[in-house]
Design an enzyme around this catalytic site. Structure first.
Site, PDB file in Angstrom:
ATOM      1  N   ASP A 233     -34.919 -18.047   4.456  1.00 45.92           N
ATOM      2  CA  ASP A 233     -35.592 -18.851   5.486  1.00 45.92           C
ATOM      3  C   ASP A 233     -35.562 -20.345   5.144  1.00 45.92           C
ATOM      4  O   ASP A 233     -35.824 -20.733   4.004  1.00 45.92           O
ATOM      5  CB  ASP A 233     -37.056 -18.441   5.619  1.00 45.92           C
ATOM      6  N   HIS A 235     -36.849 -22.617   7.926  1.00 51.38           N
ATOM      7  CA  HIS A 235     -38.043 -22.953   8.717  1.00 51.38           C
ATOM      8  C   HIS A 235     -38.222 -24.457   8.956  1.00 51.38           C
ATOM      9  O   HIS A 235     -39.302 -25.011   8.721  1.00 51.38           O
ATOM     10  CB  HIS A 235     -39.293 -22.366   8.073  1.00 51.38           C
ATOM     11  N   ASP A 262     -34.250 -17.331  10.418  1.00 49.85           N
ATOM     12  CA  ASP A 262     -35.438 -18.195  10.428  1.00 49.85           C
ATOM     13  C   ASP A 262     -35.066 -19.624  10.027  1.00 49.85           C
ATOM     14  O   ASP A 262     -35.619 -20.207   9.087  1.00 49.85           O
ATOM     15  CB  ASP A 262     -36.544 -17.639   9.536  1.00 49.85           C
ATOM     16  N   ASP A 265     -38.757 -23.335  13.443  1.00 52.59           N
ATOM     17  CA  ASP A 265     -40.210 -23.085  13.571  1.00 52.59           C
ATOM     18  C   ASP A 265     -40.974 -23.490  12.313  1.00 52.59           C
ATOM     19  O   ASP A 265     -40.438 -23.490  11.203  1.00 52.59           O
ATOM     20  CB  ASP A 265     -40.521 -21.619  13.894  1.00 52.59           C
ATOM     21  N   ARG A 266     -42.252 -23.809  12.547  1.00 47.76           N
ATOM     22  CA  ARG A 266     -43.202 -24.233  11.511  1.00 47.76           C
ATOM     23  C   ARG A 266     -42.868 -25.617  10.962  1.00 47.76           C
ATOM     24  O   ARG A 266     -43.611 -26.555  11.163  1.00 47.76           O
ATOM     25  CB  ARG A 266     -43.326 -23.197  10.397  1.00 47.76           C
ATOM     26  N   ASN A 294     -36.368 -13.242  12.883  1.00 47.52           N
ATOM     27  CA  ASN A 294     -37.369 -12.973  13.917  1.00 47.52           C
ATOM     28  C   ASN A 294     -37.841 -14.249  14.615  1.00 47.52           C
ATOM     29  O   ASN A 294     -38.359 -14.197  15.738  1.00 47.52           O
ATOM     30  CB  ASN A 294     -38.559 -12.214  13.325  1.00 47.52           C
ATOM     31  N   HIS A 295     -37.636 -15.416  13.976  1.00 45.17           N
ATOM     32  CA  HIS A 295     -38.052 -16.670  14.618  1.00 45.17           C
ATOM     33  C   HIS A 295     -36.985 -17.251  15.534  1.00 45.17           C
ATOM     34  O   HIS A 295     -37.230 -18.277  16.169  1.00 45.17           O
ATOM     35  CB  HIS A 295     -38.470 -17.700  13.571  1.00 45.17           C
ATOM     36  N   HIS A 343     -32.063 -10.192   7.883  1.00 46.79           N
ATOM     37  CA  HIS A 343     -33.249 -11.029   7.711  1.00 46.79           C
ATOM     38  C   HIS A 343     -34.473 -10.220   7.289  1.00 46.79           C
ATOM     39  O   HIS A 343     -35.172 -10.572   6.334  1.00 46.79           O
ATOM     40  CB  HIS A 343     -33.565 -11.784   9.003  1.00 46.79           C
ATOM     41  N   ARG A 391     -47.175  -6.583   9.454  1.00 51.78           N
ATOM     42  CA  ARG A 391     -47.024  -7.631  10.461  1.00 51.78           C
ATOM     43  C   ARG A 391     -47.388  -7.160  11.863  1.00 51.78           C
ATOM     44  O   ARG A 391     -47.494  -7.976  12.783  1.00 51.78           O
ATOM     45  CB  ARG A 391     -45.582  -8.133  10.471  1.00 51.78           C
ATOM     46  N   HIS A 418     -37.339 -13.338   4.916  1.00 46.09           N
ATOM     47  CA  HIS A 418     -38.502 -12.964   5.741  1.00 46.09           C
ATOM     48  C   HIS A 418     -39.865 -13.078   5.068  1.00 46.09           C
ATOM     49  O   HIS A 418     -40.880 -13.098   5.747  1.00 46.09           O
ATOM     50  CB  HIS A 418     -38.274 -11.532   6.233  1.00 46.09           C
TER      51      HIS A 418
END
Length: 490
Positions: A233, A235, A262, A265-266, A294-295, A343, A391, A418
């Site tokens: 990730d 991110h 990923d 995001d964030r 997943n993002h 991922h 999750r 992840h």
């Protein structure tokens, strides 16, 4: 002193011990040591499981570690003890929001605002959630997926004018993308400048055309005396991505990379990250690999900042076009017919084969179950078997599940991402399941290292860890959904 301390402890009632454990947990929570806080809240619950606040406090710690399924379960436990414990409705609403289950969130926010009619925060959260539900209902009403045209058909990219004042990187004749362009782009982005929208759209058109032709499972070969670097990730942490390139070299024909989902995001430099990765993919298509996380989905992007960031730096049309592109990202890779890279993780259903994965229909938003869902969302667990995901999506799989999948498909081990890991990586399942996470000090809060894996022809993984580097004063989640920011999500 130890003996006196022991005497004090043995004289305590279970209820008093539980309160001490809770106080310890609260301190760890304040220090943002959420995993340790969870351990101490659990000790408190084991001593006294009749206090709703213990479950409520552990629920918010689970939220901070993205264990949304566990957060919902704890909120349910708190409410089973006391239906008037309003914090539990908040916790459950926040967890469902994070998973894109907006209608469920709205029900809980409605409960709180009715119980607290004069509470401004409760009213605001309800109204923000209600806005999202109405917006999604409107979008569903005007869009029919089977008839929907690509957003790019509504944009005349060829006739977008590049202003004379623009002094940034430019694509060459016939939209050629060169090494010099990419080097200029990295400098441009480091100075917090924006690539011109004409070139941005042109790159997106080219990358969509490329990914549409790729299978869901991509096979990679590491030639003799060559290497491959696998990153987890990112991110939106662009300056940490630059640091990876500083440590390990830029992507090239001689220095191939696999980025394992990923990307966005964030972190608030997700636009810079994704155009950098897409640019190198276009420049070195056979030596730069990208898998969906997943993002890379509309629900996550609308909640955690990428959608807002693209709209701020470009437009809603571009944000919608990214959704189309993310739908075409491959779901996983197999290296030298031996290492499976995805991922999230493995599957709730037994007997899944590589052929089934390769034929998976991926041009869509991730479903709530099945092969695609599990590849993007699942996590390993230490004990055998399978269990409900922490999750709330996907599954948790044990070492026996990993072994069965590897044996069935004649593979050696799994690499996945992840999950934040203190050292940036973790080896589990007797060396057959490796997690790699490449966003150090995740969200400027977690204090973890980042890592990447170097593989050569012998496929023995070599781990490189690194610390976070400074970045401009734009906080993580700067472009996130207002409701998440109101709820204190990182």
């Amino acid at each position: 002193n130890e003996y006196k301390s022991y005497l004090r402890m043995v004289s305590l009632t279970p209820e008093e011990e539980a309160e001490q454990f809770k106080a310890t947990a609260n301190q760890f929570f304040k220090e943002k040591k959420y995993t340790t806080a969870i351990e101490w809240y659990t000790k408190a619950i084991e001593k006294n499981n009749k206090v709703p606040a213990y479950f409520g406090n552990r629920s918010i710690a689970y939220l901070r570690t993205e264990c949304f399924g566990y957060a919902i379960a704890d909120a349910d436990s708190a409410l089973a003890l006391d239906r008037r414990y309003l914090k539990a409705y908040y916790r459950r609403a926040e967890a469902n929001m994070a998973l894109g289950r907006y209608k469920k969130s709205l029900v809980d926010y409605d409960t709180v605002r009715k119980a607290l009619p004069k509470d401004r925060d409760a009213q605001l959260k309800f109204k923000e959630c209600e806005k999202i539900v109405k917006k999604l209902a409107f979008e569903r009403a005007i869009n029919v997926d089977s008839l929907k045209k690509s957003i790019i058909e509504t944009i005349d990219v060829e006739n977008i004018v590049v202003e004379e004042s623009y002094a940034g990187p430019a694509l060459g004749k016939d939209n050629t993308l060169t090494k010099e362009f990419m080097e200029q782009l990295l400098v441009w982005y480091k100075e917090q400048k924006v690539l011109h929208r004409k070139y941005a759209y042109t790159m997106l058109i080219m990358i969509k055309d490329y990914f549409e032709k790729q299978p869901s499972l991509v096979r990679i070969t590491i030639p003799s005396s060559k290497r491959l670097t696998v990153c987890g990730d990112i991110h939106g942490q662009f300056y940490d991505l630059l640091n990876i390139f500083e440590i390990n070299g830029l992507p090239s024909d001689e220095n191939p990379y696999l980025f394992n989902g990923d990307f966005v995001d964030r972190g608030s430099f997700s636009v810079e990250v994704i155009f950098t990765l897409f640019g190198f993919k276009l420049l070195y298509p056979d030596h730069m690999f990208m898998a969906r996380g997943n993002h890379e989905s509309i629900n996550m992007n609308q909640m955690y900042g990428f959608d807002g960031e693209v709209k701020e730096k470009y437009s809603k049309s571009m944000a919608d076009f990214f959704t189309e592109i993310f739908n075409w990202l491959p779901l996983c890779h197999v290296i030298n017919n031996s290492v499976f890279v995805t991922h999230g993780g493995l599957f709730e259903e037994d007997g899944i084969t590589l052929d089934e994965i390769e034929n998976c229909d991926r041009n869509r938003q991730p479903p709530d179950s099945g092969i695609m869902c599990d590849l993007l969302w699942s996590d390993p667990q230490l004990f055998a078997g399978k269990s409900a995901s922490k999750r709330g999506v996907g599954v948790q799989f044990g070492p026996d599940v990993t072994n069965a999948f590897l044996e069935r498909n004649k593979l050696k081990y799994v690499i996945r991402s992840h999950e934040v890991k203190d050292e940036g990586y973790e080896v589990s399942h007797d060396g057959k399941c490796i997690t790699v996470f490449s966003a150090p000090n995740y969200c400027d809060q977690m204090g973890n290292k980042g890592a990447f894996i170097t593989l050569t022809e012998d496929l023995v993984p070599k781990f490189t860890t690194f610390e976070a580097v400074p970045h401009p004063d734009v906080k993580p989640m700067a472009y996130a959904n207002n409701l998440l920011k109101m709820s204190g999500f990182m």
